[in-house]
Design an enzyme around this catalytic site. Structure first.
Site, PDB file in Angstrom:
ATOM      1  CG  ASP A  31      85.213  48.044  64.333  1.00 32.58           C
ATOM      2  OD1 ASP A  31      84.141  48.259  64.707  1.00 32.58           O
ATOM      3  OD2 ASP A  31      86.147  48.331  65.460  1.00 32.58           O
ATOM      4  CG  ASN A  33      81.401  49.582  67.240  1.00 36.33           C
ATOM      5  OD1 ASN A  33      82.264  48.908  66.837  1.00 36.33           O
ATOM      6  ND2 ASN A  33      80.218  49.301  67.963  1.00 36.33           N
ATOM      7  CG  ASP A  35      83.027  46.289  68.154  1.00 34.76           C
ATOM      8  OD1 ASP A  35      83.567  46.535  67.171  1.00 34.76           O
ATOM      9  OD2 ASP A  35      82.106  45.991  68.567  1.00 34.76           O
ATOM     10  CG  ASP A  39      80.443  47.735  62.521  1.00 35.98           C
ATOM     11  OD1 ASP A  39      80.483  48.542  61.639  1.00 35.98           O
ATOM     12  OD2 ASP A  39      81.065  48.157  63.703  1.00 35.98           O
ATOM     13  CG  ASP A 108      74.307  32.664  55.455  1.00 37.64           C
ATOM     14  OD1 ASP A 108      73.885  31.657  55.417  1.00 37.64           O
ATOM     15  OD2 ASP A 108      75.629  32.654  55.280  1.00 37.64           O
ATOM     16  CG  ASP A 205      74.652  26.938  57.095  1.00 35.93           C
ATOM     17  OD1 ASP A 205      75.707  27.467  56.766  1.00 35.93           O
ATOM     18  OD2 ASP A 205      74.334  26.388  58.026  1.00 35.93           O
ATOM     19  CD  GLU A 260      77.640  25.416  53.130  1.00 34.48           C
ATOM     20  OE1 GLU A 260      78.786  25.240  53.691  1.00 34.48           O
ATOM     21  OE2 GLU A 260      76.663  25.565  54.067  1.00 34.48           O
ATOM     22  CG  ASP A 323      82.671  27.369  56.170  1.00 33.07           C
ATOM     23  OD1 ASP A 323      82.831  27.919  57.518  1.00 33.07           O
ATOM     24  OD2 ASP A 323      81.428  27.255  55.672  1.00 33.07           O
TER      25      ASP A 323
HETATM   26  C1  GLC Z   1      78.097  26.024  56.866  1.00 31.76           C
HETATM   27  C2  GLC Z   1      78.624  27.654  57.244  1.00 31.76           C
HETATM   28  C3  GLC Z   1      79.693  27.168  58.351  1.00 31.76           C
HETATM   29  C4  GLC Z   1      78.828  26.756  59.578  1.00 31.76           C
HETATM   30  C5  GLC Z   1      78.175  25.471  59.281  1.00 31.76           C
HETATM   31  C6  GLC Z   1      77.078  25.162  60.425  1.00 31.76           C
HETATM   32  O1  GLC Z   1      78.931  25.238  56.465  1.00 31.76           O
HETATM   33  O2  GLC Z   1      79.281  27.967  56.166  1.00 31.76           O
HETATM   34  O3  GLC Z   1      80.624  28.442  58.593  1.00 31.76           O
HETATM   35  O4  GLC Z   1      79.894  26.475  60.671  1.00 31.76           O
HETATM   36  O5  GLC Z   1      77.417  25.814  58.003  1.00 31.76           O
HETATM   37  O6  GLC Z   1      76.024  26.545  60.360  1.00 31.76           O
HETATM   38 CA    CA Z   2      82.280  47.061  65.469  1.00 37.13          CA
END
Ligand code: GLC
Ligand code: CA
Length: 517
Positions: A31, A33, A35, A39, A108, A205, A260, A323
């Site tokens: 981080d 900033n 918060d 980031d 991603d 994803d 994935e 996950d």
């Molecule tokens: C993939 C991601 C996971 C997300 C899911 C829905 O499995 O790794 O984090 O919740 O897709 O996008």
């Molecule tokens: Ca931040």
């Protein structure tokens, strides 16, 4: 100690076959900033850390505009950055600064669903005759399909237009209709947007989810309570991936797709490489589910070898991600096992993915009920990285969005940098050995005869060779190897450089090089 990354130089293979990839989970990385949420600037500030670790590429989990119902996997604008993480300028700077350090960068790509706040869905649900109605999947009647993340039915009723929409994840994540050519066009536009800004590729994803059974037939596994996303395998997803691959291939440089495919079956995973016209690489999660058991690991590894090699599919290895429970936690909290597992991860045939914090030996953080954020119960592995020994461990300002994992002082980057025997130094040593050996990066894989509780294999490329022995038992075991070997690396220090006498200590991993080399 600083280890300078030399660029990977093997003209015989694509960069991503030579690479080790580091997964950055931005909100828990660093981080800047105050918060309490990591980031993009935080990633920029620590690129040298990733490069000195010995990684060749980073994959950055989603940082796009999002209401954050699923920590950014619910995107409301694919072509902008969530203010929580920074700006488009910060993203450009991250891409540039990664490249300046010879680090490739993957973003991603979330094709299966958008956020329910995405303007496309806002239009789609506005009326049945809206031009974007068919961009999502609407039905008069639900079937038995179940959503992931404990969300119950995969269908949510829309009172205003009196139909159900489909979501394989949360109701806030409506599924796109990839059979609509306008959706295909729009999503290809997203890929182009980021390819033109210089990303080296994408982690896709749930790459197995974009195609759905066009008959929407009930499924017995759903009836039994299983979410469709854990086994959906419709042929149309392959069509979608071929289209994505064509877009990516039309750009100069070796851009890469790693998907994935969250089907826990290597035989299914292999299908997603297509005929070299779909994914370059796919995750394969059976080894990530494996307990610390030689039988299970041997089975998984043999399966990868026997199914992927004939299909010309380049394997990947993953032990932890955002996950799933971290592998040290899954192996009973044992640092010794985590060290041996790292040797497996970084010496098997294929591209390894390191989840931020595993190089520190982090366990999952215990999360009190009032600190839970994720509806899917995955907070534990998403705890912030401890950078400095002293609290707040480099997270100045507001406390981080999740509590730290156990032992943040001892496991901090600062503490481990100063300790030659730390997990961090262990990952660096392994990655350096890998970088120096073409056999380890690209060579053939051959299992060697061994006692049942030992896993032993040889990697070979030309005249370069290495042997790896992992003893899963909590007592010393011996192995007879063909030829004479010396110990290049060992999970417990003590015998480095010595000739190998056949003894592998309890839960020890050994990397062996030919004696006299
Ligand atoms: C993939 C991601 C996971 C997300 C899911 C829905 O499995 O790794 O984090 O919740 O897709 O996008
Ligand atoms: Ca931040």
């Amino acid at each position: 100690m600083t280890v300078l990354a030399s660029p990977v130089t093997s003209p015989s293979a694509a960069w991503w076959k030579n690479a080790a990839v580091y997964q950055v989970y931005p909100r828990s990385f660093a981080d800047t900033n105050g918060d309490g949420v990591g980031d993009l600037r935080g990633i920029c500030n620590h690129l040298d850390y990733i490069r000195d670790l010995g990684a060749d590429a980073i994959w950055v989990s989603p940082v796009f505009s999002s209401p954050m119902a699923d920590a950014g996997y619910d995107i409301s604008d694919y072509c902008d950055i969530a203010p929580l993480f920074g700006t488009l300028d910060d993203a450009d700077r991250l891409i540039r600064e990664a490249h300046e350090r010879d680090l490739r960068i993957l973003f991603d790509f979330v094709p299966n669903h958008t956020s329910d706040q995405h303007p496309w869905f806002v239009e789609s649900r506005a009326s049945r005759d809206n031009p974007r109605r068919d961009w999502y999947i609407w039905r008069d009647e639900p079937n038995d399909w179940r959503a992931a993340l404990g969300a119950g039915s995969a269908w949510t009723w829309d009172e205003a237009t009196r139909q159900y929409y489909l979501h394989l994840f949360l109701p806030q994540q409506p599924d796109l209709n990839w059979r609509n050519p306008e959706v295909v066009q729009a999503m290809h536009g997203v890929l182009r947007f980021w390819l033109e800004r210089g990303v080296d590729g994408f982690r896709i994803d749930v790459a197995h989810c974009t195609g759905k059974d066009p008959n929407f037939a009930d499924h017995p596994r759903c009836l039994a309570g299983e979410p469709l996303a854990s086994f959906n395998d419709d042929p149309y997803s392959h069509e979608v991936l071929r289209g994505i691959r064509r877009v990516v291939d039309s750009y100069p440089g070796e851009r890469v797709l790693v998907g994935e495919v969250n089907i826990r079956s290597t035989a299914s995973v292999v299908q997603y490489y297509g005929a070299g016209d779909e994914l370059h690489m796919s995750f394969n999660f059976p080894p990530l589910d494996a307990p610390w058991d030689p039988v299970v690991f041997r089975t998984c590894i043999r399966e990868v070898d026997s199914l992927m090699q004939p299909a010309n599919a380049w394997p990947t290895w993953v032990l932890s991600n955002h996950d799933n429970a971290r592998h040290r936690t899954r192996y009973g909290g044992s640092m010794r096992r985590a060290r041996a597992a790292a040797m497996l991860l970084l010496t098997l045939r294929g591209t390894p993915f390191i989840f931020q914090g595993e190089e520190l030996g982090l366990e999952d953080a215990p999360i009190a009920p009032d600190r839970q954020v994720d509806p899917g119960g995955r907070d534990g592995c998403r705890a912030p990285l401890p950078w400095l020994r002293d609290a707040p461990h480099g997270w100045n300002g507001a406390p981080p969005w999740l509590p730290f994992a156990p032992d943040p002082a001892a496991l901090s980057v600062q503490a481990q940098q100063a300790d030659p025997e730390s997990m961090l130094q262990w990952y660096r040593q392994l990655l350096r050995a890998r970088r120096a050996s073409e056999a380890l990066r690209l060579g053939s894989w051959e299992e060697l005869p061994s006692p049942a509780e030992v896993l032993a294999y040889r990697r070979r490329e030309g005249r370069d060779e290495r042997v790896v022995c992992i003893n899963f038992a909590d007592r010393p075991l011996t192995i007879e190897l063909p030829g004479a070997w010396r110990i290049e690396l060992a999970t417990q220090p003590g015998r480095l450089g010595q000739d190998f006498d056949g003894v592998i200590h309890e839960e020890q991993g050994l990397l062996l090089a030919p004696a006299g080399s």
